[in-house]
Structures are given as structure tokens and as C-alpha cells.
Design an enzyme around this catalytic site. Structure first.
Site, short mmCIF file in Angstrom:
data_model
loop_
_atom_site.label_atom_id
_atom_site.label_comp_id
_atom_site.label_asym_id
_atom_site.label_seq_id
_atom_site.Cartn_x
_atom_site.Cartn_y
_atom_site.Cartn_z
N HIS A 129 0.83 -1.21 0.00
CA HIS A 129 0.00 0.00 0.00
C HIS A 129 0.86 1.25 0.00
O HIS A 129 0.63 2.18 -0.80
CB HIS A 129 -0.90 -0.01 1.24
CG HIS A 129 -1.60 1.28 1.49
ND1 HIS A 129 -2.87 1.56 1.03
CD2 HIS A 129 -1.19 2.40 2.16
CE1 HIS A 129 -3.22 2.78 1.39
NE2 HIS A 129 -2.21 3.31 2.09
N GLU A 130 1.86 1.29 0.87
CA GLU A 130 2.71 2.48 0.97
C GLU A 130 3.53 2.69 -0.30
O GLU A 130 3.67 3.82 -0.78
CB GLU A 130 3.62 2.38 2.19
CG GLU A 130 2.89 2.30 3.53
CD GLU A 130 1.96 3.48 3.76
OE1 GLU A 130 2.24 4.58 3.23
OE2 GLU A 130 0.96 3.32 4.49
N HIS A 133 1.51 4.31 -3.04
CA HIS A 133 1.47 5.78 -3.05
C HIS A 133 2.60 6.35 -3.90
O HIS A 133 2.41 7.33 -4.62
CB HIS A 133 1.60 6.31 -1.61
CG HIS A 133 0.35 6.24 -0.81
ND1 HIS A 133 -0.85 6.80 -1.21
CD2 HIS A 133 0.10 5.68 0.42
CE1 HIS A 133 -1.77 6.60 -0.28
NE2 HIS A 133 -1.22 5.90 0.71
N GLU A 192 -5.94 6.87 -0.94
CA GLU A 192 -5.85 5.70 -0.09
C GLU A 192 -6.45 4.47 -0.77
O GLU A 192 -5.87 3.37 -0.73
CB GLU A 192 -6.56 5.95 1.25
CG GLU A 192 -5.84 6.94 2.14
CD GLU A 192 -4.45 6.49 2.50
OE1 GLU A 192 -4.27 5.32 2.90
OE2 GLU A 192 -3.51 7.30 2.38
#
Length: 268
Positions: A129-130, A133, A192
Site C-alpha cells: 500500500h505504501e 502511493h 488511499e
């Protein structure tokens, strides 16, 4: 009068947009990015170097090896166009349940996360997920969005002062709140959700179990103990919303995981 003010502000914003670089995110969403990748990478490196000085770095070899193992499987599937160097990972000694990734190939994980992400697959969901970004250049987009909003508000303020509008401070405060709730918060929630989907694909391609991303958010929900801001006023979707989004896309992710050549075996 307010309509004319709005049109003037809009003209300023549109002019700025035409001077900016527009592109498309990995999920097909239109993006505005005013900064170059080199600029973002330099900012990311400077920020990361500062954090290593200001925050306590974990000296627990087991934790570091475990997190590095998981991260290495994720980052090998990051396109070279995003970053083609050696990723740097640091585990910070802190109870906060968090992690982050920065342009320039930097990843930070807090030890508190390891108490909630209960296995390698759940940790992979967070790191994926990070890194998502970074792949989608959300930092660039947020900074660009903030720059344009700043230009628009400054133009509005100048127009209000020039026309000697009554209660101009109150109007500016209202516009600022409206932008936060109507633009910036949904914008962040979009980021997100997009990072969740990119991370889901990354962890699946790396051979991790994508279904554990759902279990992760169940754990996150329990860890919050109900102390969450309502989704409308939050920069993040609620755990229930994230679980629903991940579940809808789980079949495709499972297919990628079944085809993966990697078989991670990271243990703590």
C-alpha cells in the site's frame, strides 16, 4: 458579486492548470503533477535522512531482517520508471501502527505495526500500500493540489480586499473549510483507495496471500478500539469500506498470486 469572485478565482486556477503537467494514474485516473520526479526524490531522501536522525532506529536484528525480507519481494515488482535503484528500509522503534514509503526508494516501518500485521502477508499488504502511493505519485499530486488551492485562495483574498467586501475574513474561512471537506479530504481518500488496489496487486505478484489484506484491516479496526473519525471527515476510508473494495478486487488478485513465481518465506 460572489459569482464574479468565483469566476475570477476559477480563471486563475485554470491558467495554472494549463501551465502544469497532466497525466494518468495507474488506475486510469487523471492527475495533475507540477513537480518532477527528481524533485520528489530529493525531497524524499532529505525527509528520510532527517527522520533517521530525529527518530529512534530499531536495533532489533530479527525485526529488521523480517521487514527487509517482505519489502524486498514487494519492491522487485516496482517498475524501473518509478525507481531503479536499491530501496532503503529502516525500522523505527515506535509504538505507532504505521509505515510509509517516499519517492527516492525509501521505506519506513514502525515496530508498532508488527503487533497488528500478524504475518508476512499482512505486512506485505501494508508495505505494498505504501509503495503504491509512490508508484501513483500521490505525494506529487497532493503538493500540486495544495499549490493550486493556495493560488486560488490568494487570488480570492486579493479580490475581496480590492472590492472591500464586508466580512471578507469570514468568507475566506468558509471557502477554506469547504475546500478541505469538499476537495482535500475526498482527494486523500481517493489516494488511499488507489494505494490499496496497487498494493493488493503488488503483494499478489510477489507471491503473498492477497486475502490477508482483508484480515489486516480487520486487525486495524480492532486495534483502533472504535476511536475513529467519521469517514466524511477523514482522509482515510473506513476499515469496512477498504475491506469491501479489497474484496471486490480479490478474484483478480488471487489469479495473480496463483501465477506468481515467487514464494516468500519471511519469518520473525
Amino acid at each position: 458579486m460572489f459569482k464574479s469572485i468565483t469566476k475570477s478565482c476559477l480563471a486563475v486556477t485554470i491558467s495554472a492548470v494549463f501551465l502544469a503537467a497532466c497525466s494518468t494514474s495507474p488506475t486510469g485516473r487523471s492527475q495533475l503533477k507540477l513537480y518532477s520526479k527528481d524533485q520528489l526524490a530529493n525531497m524524499g531522501t532529505q525527509a528520510f535522512d532527517g527522520m533517521k536522525i530525529e527518530q529512534k532506529v530499531s536495533q532489533q536484528g530479527v525485526d529488521n531482517q523480517y521487514v527487509s525480507c517482505v519489502a524486498s519481494f514487494i519492491t522487485k515488482h516496482v517498475p524501473n520508471s518509478v525507481f531503479d535503484g536499491q530501496w532503503e528500509l529502516v525500522v523505527f522503534e515506535d509504538d505507532q501502527v504505521n509505515a510509509f514509503a517516499l519517492p527516492g526508494g525509501k521505506i519506513g516501518v514502525y515496530t508498532g505495526l508488527l503487533k497488528v500485521a500478524q504475518n508476512q502477508d499482512q505486512l506485505a499488504a501494508v508495505i505494498g500500500h505504501e509503495v503504491g502511493h509512490v508508484i501513483a505519485e500521490h505525494g506529487n499530486e497532493r503538493m500540486s493540489n495544495t499549490t493550486l488551492i493556495g493560488l486560488g485562495l490568494e487570488a480570492t483574498n486579493q479580490i475581496l480586499n480590492a472590492k472591500q467586501v464586508t466580512n471578507s475574513n469570514m468568507i475566506m474561512a468558509g471557502i477554506g473549510l469547504g475546500l478541505q471537506v469538499g476537495v482535500q479530504l475526498p482527494f486523500s481518500r481517493t489516494h488511499e483507495t488507489e494505494a490499496d488496489l496497487i498494493g493488493l496487486e503488488l503483494m499478489a505478484r510477489a507471491g503473498f496471500d492477497p486475502t490477508q489484506s482483508v484480515e489486516l484491516w480487520k486487525n486495524m479496526d480492532k486495534a483502533s478500539k472504535g476511536q475513529r473519525t467519521s469517514e466524511f471527515m477523514s482522509t482515510h476510508p473506513s476499515p469496512a469500506t477498504r475491506i469491501e473494495t479489497l474484496s471486490v478486487n480479490m478474484s483478480a488478485a488471487q489469479s495473480l498470486a496463483n501465477q506468481a513465481s515467487d514464494n516468500p518465506n519471511c519469518s520473525i
